[in-house]
Write a protein that holds these residues in place. Structure first.
Motif, PDB file in Angstrom:
ATOM      1  N   PRO A 285       0.679  -1.361  -0.017  1.00 49.99           N
ATOM      2  CA  PRO A 285       0.063  -0.014   0.023  1.00 49.99           C
ATOM      3  C   PRO A 285       0.905   1.130  -0.115  1.00 49.99           C
ATOM      4  O   PRO A 285       1.867   1.551   1.070  1.00 49.99           O
ATOM      5  CB  PRO A 285      -0.706   0.032   1.414  1.00 49.99           C
ATOM      6  N   THR A 286       0.552   2.180  -1.024  1.00 46.49           N
ATOM      7  CA  THR A 286       1.608   3.310  -1.146  1.00 46.49           C
ATOM      8  C   THR A 286       0.901   4.566  -1.412  1.00 46.49           C
ATOM      9  O   THR A 286      -0.178   4.543  -2.352  1.00 46.49           O
ATOM     10  CB  THR A 286       2.570   3.079  -2.351  1.00 46.49           C
ATOM     11  N   TRP A 287       1.157   5.649  -0.791  1.00 46.74           N
ATOM     12  CA  TRP A 287       0.653   6.834  -1.189  1.00 46.74           C
ATOM     13  C   TRP A 287       1.377   7.672  -1.947  1.00 46.74           C
ATOM     14  O   TRP A 287       2.635   7.719  -1.574  1.00 46.74           O
ATOM     15  CB  TRP A 287       0.449   7.524   0.489  1.00 46.74           C
ATOM     16  N   ILE A 288       0.718   8.050  -2.705  1.00 44.78           N
ATOM     17  CA  ILE A 288       1.494   8.981  -4.026  1.00 44.78           C
ATOM     18  C   ILE A 288       1.202  10.447  -3.672  1.00 44.78           C
ATOM     19  O   ILE A 288       0.089  10.813  -4.136  1.00 44.78           O
ATOM     20  CB  ILE A 288       1.444   8.431  -5.228  1.00 44.78           C
ATOM     21  N   ILE A 289       1.969  11.169  -3.445  1.00 44.69           N
ATOM     22  CA  ILE A 289       1.486  12.771  -2.921  1.00 44.69           C
ATOM     23  C   ILE A 289       1.954  13.790  -3.648  1.00 44.69           C
ATOM     24  O   ILE A 289       3.474  13.803  -4.040  1.00 44.69           O
ATOM     25  CB  ILE A 289       1.966  13.030  -1.523  1.00 44.69           C
ATOM     26  N   ASP A 290       1.439  14.747  -4.139  1.00 46.78           N
ATOM     27  CA  ASP A 290       1.994  15.984  -4.851  1.00 46.78           C
ATOM     28  C   ASP A 290       1.364  17.052  -4.118  1.00 46.78           C
ATOM     29  O   ASP A 290       0.166  17.539  -4.009  1.00 46.78           O
ATOM     30  CB  ASP A 290       1.777  16.234  -6.241  1.00 46.78           C
ATOM     31  N   PRO A 291       2.209  17.737  -3.136  1.00 50.82           N
ATOM     32  CA  PRO A 291       1.554  18.779  -2.375  1.00 50.82           C
ATOM     33  C   PRO A 291       0.895  20.090  -2.935  1.00 50.82           C
ATOM     34  O   PRO A 291      -0.011  20.429  -2.314  1.00 50.82           O
ATOM     35  CB  PRO A 291       2.642  19.081  -1.062  1.00 50.82           C
ATOM     36  N   ILE A 292       1.737  20.334  -3.984  1.00 49.72           N
ATOM     37  CA  ILE A 292       1.299  21.739  -4.663  1.00 49.72           C
ATOM     38  C   ILE A 292       1.357  21.190  -5.922  1.00 49.72           C
ATOM     39  O   ILE A 292       2.677  21.466  -6.500  1.00 49.72           O
ATOM     40  CB  ILE A 292       1.890  22.854  -4.459  1.00 49.72           C
ATOM     41  N   ASP A 293       0.262  20.810  -6.834  1.00 52.86           N
ATOM     42  CA  ASP A 293       0.558  20.487  -8.214  1.00 52.86           C
ATOM     43  C   ASP A 293       0.250  21.864  -9.087  1.00 52.86           C
ATOM     44  O   ASP A 293      -0.800  22.319  -8.868  1.00 52.86           O
ATOM     45  CB  ASP A 293      -0.226  19.263  -8.570  1.00 52.86           C
ATOM     46  N   GLY A 294       1.415  22.427  -9.552  1.00 42.01           N
ATOM     47  CA  GLY A 294       1.108  23.882 -10.056  1.00 42.01           C
ATOM     48  C   GLY A 294       1.660  24.991  -9.390  1.00 42.01           C
ATOM     49  O   GLY A 294       1.270  25.899  -9.042  1.00 42.01           O
ATOM     50  N   THR A 295       3.052  24.654  -8.736  1.00 45.25           N
ATOM     51  CA  THR A 295       3.984  25.437  -7.974  1.00 45.25           C
ATOM     52  C   THR A 295       3.945  26.602  -8.686  1.00 45.25           C
ATOM     53  O   THR A 295       3.938  28.028  -7.974  1.00 45.25           O
ATOM     54  CB  THR A 295       5.053  24.819  -7.646  1.00 45.25           C
ATOM     55  N   THR A 296       4.151  26.940 -10.138  1.00 48.84           N
ATOM     56  CA  THR A 296       4.374  28.055 -10.709  1.00 48.84           C
ATOM     57  C   THR A 296       3.099  28.883 -10.675  1.00 48.84           C
ATOM     58  O   THR A 296       3.074  30.217 -10.472  1.00 48.84           O
ATOM     59  CB  THR A 296       4.783  27.831 -12.266  1.00 48.84           C
ATOM     60  N   ASN A 297       2.036  28.014 -10.793  1.00 52.10           N
ATOM     61  CA  ASN A 297       0.808  28.773 -10.660  1.00 52.10           C
ATOM     62  C   ASN A 297       0.673  29.438  -9.467  1.00 52.10           C
ATOM     63  O   ASN A 297       0.118  30.720  -8.992  1.00 52.10           O
ATOM     64  CB  ASN A 297      -0.223  27.847 -10.928  1.00 52.10           C
ATOM     65  N   PHE A 298       0.992  28.689  -8.344  1.00 49.16           N
ATOM     66  CA  PHE A 298       0.871  29.403  -6.973  1.00 49.16           C
ATOM     67  C   PHE A 298       1.706  30.298  -6.688  1.00 49.16           C
ATOM     68  O   PHE A 298       0.803  31.380  -6.068  1.00 49.16           O
ATOM     69  CB  PHE A 298       1.061  27.936  -6.026  1.00 49.16           C
ATOM     70  N   VAL A 299       2.831  30.399  -7.173  1.00 47.98           N
ATOM     71  CA  VAL A 299       3.767  31.696  -7.131  1.00 47.98           C
ATOM     72  C   VAL A 299       2.997  32.627  -7.649  1.00 47.98           C
ATOM     73  O   VAL A 299       3.186  33.765  -7.179  1.00 47.98           O
ATOM     74  CB  VAL A 299       5.195  31.245  -7.700  1.00 47.98           C
ATOM     75  N   HIS A 300       2.536  32.581  -8.837  1.00 51.23           N
ATOM     76  CA  HIS A 300       1.865  33.632  -9.578  1.00 51.23           C
ATOM     77  C   HIS A 300       0.304  33.897  -9.261  1.00 51.23           C
ATOM     78  O   HIS A 300      -0.331  34.801  -9.804  1.00 51.23           O
ATOM     79  CB  HIS A 300       2.211  33.517 -11.064  1.00 51.23           C
ATOM     80  N   THR A 301      -0.120  33.211  -8.360  1.00 53.70           N
ATOM     81  CA  THR A 301      -1.473  33.325  -8.031  1.00 53.70           C
ATOM     82  C   THR A 301      -2.440  32.921  -9.226  1.00 53.70           C
ATOM     83  O   THR A 301      -3.591  33.226  -9.299  1.00 53.70           O
ATOM     84  CB  THR A 301      -2.055  34.311  -7.295  1.00 53.70           C
ATOM     85  N   PHE A 302      -2.064  32.107 -10.317  1.00 54.02           N
ATOM     86  CA  PHE A 302      -2.831  31.761 -11.204  1.00 54.02           C
ATOM     87  C   PHE A 302      -3.523  30.608 -10.500  1.00 54.02           C
ATOM     88  O   PHE A 302      -3.190  29.765  -9.870  1.00 54.02           O
ATOM     89  CB  PHE A 302      -1.959  30.906 -12.505  1.00 54.02           C
ATOM     90  N   PRO A 303      -5.004  30.755 -10.821  1.00 57.44           N
ATOM     91  CA  PRO A 303      -5.786  29.855  -9.976  1.00 57.44           C
ATOM     92  C   PRO A 303      -6.098  28.306 -10.035  1.00 57.44           C
ATOM     93  O   PRO A 303      -7.076  27.616  -9.450  1.00 57.44           O
ATOM     94  CB  PRO A 303      -7.195  30.597 -10.259  1.00 57.44           C
TER      95      PRO A 303
END
Length: 282
Positions: free
Chosen positions: A87-105
């Motif tokens: 059993p394996t959890w596969i995690i992306d905490p912020i997919d779209g980091t560049t969007n996050f930095v620029h507040t692209f929604p």
């Protein structure tokens, strides 16, 4: 076993909401000195990515201490990136980091859960838009509890296709990326779009907003959860050259039906990238 995995999925949804709240509160206030780079000057990571991954893994480990974990930031720090039968959890905490930095929604928390190398459920929380996409194998796909279904369009000339340019600026790779884009546009399709997040692009396919999404250079944590959401919404998943989807290959094609998938395979100038399970980080 089914009850165990349903409980795990419910917990994942709650953890994704908590993580998404952290992302929302941090969006728009990211200092320039808090933005770092990984594989290239445009492959960004922030302190929030790292904070959110620790939050997610900590909350999941507290309930499932014997499970395995693949997290984007953990792998970047040197952790193993191999998908076993455990059993394996596969995690992306912020997919779209560049969007996050620029507040692209279009920014997502993505949590997939696999057993025997097969994704059993996926959770994609579009944080800034407050939309929760979920899927459980054999149980359908949903957005905020509303069933999802892929687009019924069968003619690729009426399709909207999503893709991304990725963070690879190697000239040979870029030549193939733009050659593919030119060929897709020349079909012609109705349009080409990109949300800047693989997980959200896949949810757009599942929602019927776009007919297809393809990309070379993504990672297992970008697509694990979204892949099940697409398939449970009636979509088709494959490699960009037409074979079965390999989550570790860093190549994905997700469409609303097989005809459109097979047509796009003919237009994509495919190339290989180093697999996720070939090394600890890219």
């Amino acid at each position: 076993m089914e009850d165990i995995w349903q409980s795990a999925m419910d917990h994942a949804v709650a953890v994704a909401r908590k993580a998404g709240q952290v992302v929302r509160e941090a969006a728009g206030v990211v200092r320039a000195d808090a933005v770092m780079v990984k594989s290239s000057p445009i492959d960004l990571v922030t302190q929030t990515d790292q904070q959110v991954e620790k939050l997610i893994i900590g909350a999941l480990k507290s309930q499932f201490p014997t499970h395995c974990f693949i997290g984007e930031e953990s792998v970047s720090a040197g952790d193993d990136c191999s998908l076993t039968c455990a059993p394996t959890w596969i995690i992306d905490p912020i997919d779209g980091t560049t969007n996050f930095v620029h507040t692209f929604p279009f920014v997502a928390v993505s949590i997939g859960f696999a057993v025997d190398k097969q994704v059993e459920f996926g959770v994609v929380y579009s944080c800034l838009r407050d939309e929760m996409f979920t899927a459980r194998r054999g149980k359908g796909a949903f957005c905020d509890g509303r069933p999802l279904r892929v687009s019924p369009r069968k003619d690729i000339r009426q399709a909207v296709v999503a893709t991304e340019f990725g963070s690879n600026r190697d000239a040979a790779a870029l030549d193939k990326i733009f050659a593919s884009l030119r060929r897709v546009v020349d079909i012609p399709v109705h349009g080409v779009r990109g949300a800047g997040s693989a997980a959200i692009n896949m949810c757009l396919v599942a929602s019927g907003c776009v007919e297809a999404y393809y990309e070379i250079g993504i990672h297992v944590w970008d697509v694990a959860a979204g892949s099940l959401i697409v398939s449970e919404a009636g979509g088709v998943l494959m490699d960009v050259q037409g074979g079965p989807l390999d989550l570790m290959s860093r190549r994905v094609l997700a469409t609303n039906n097989r005809n459109i998938a097979e047509r796009l395979v003919r237009e994509i100038d495919a190339f290989s990238v180093r697999r996720d399970d070939d090394h600890a980080s890219s």
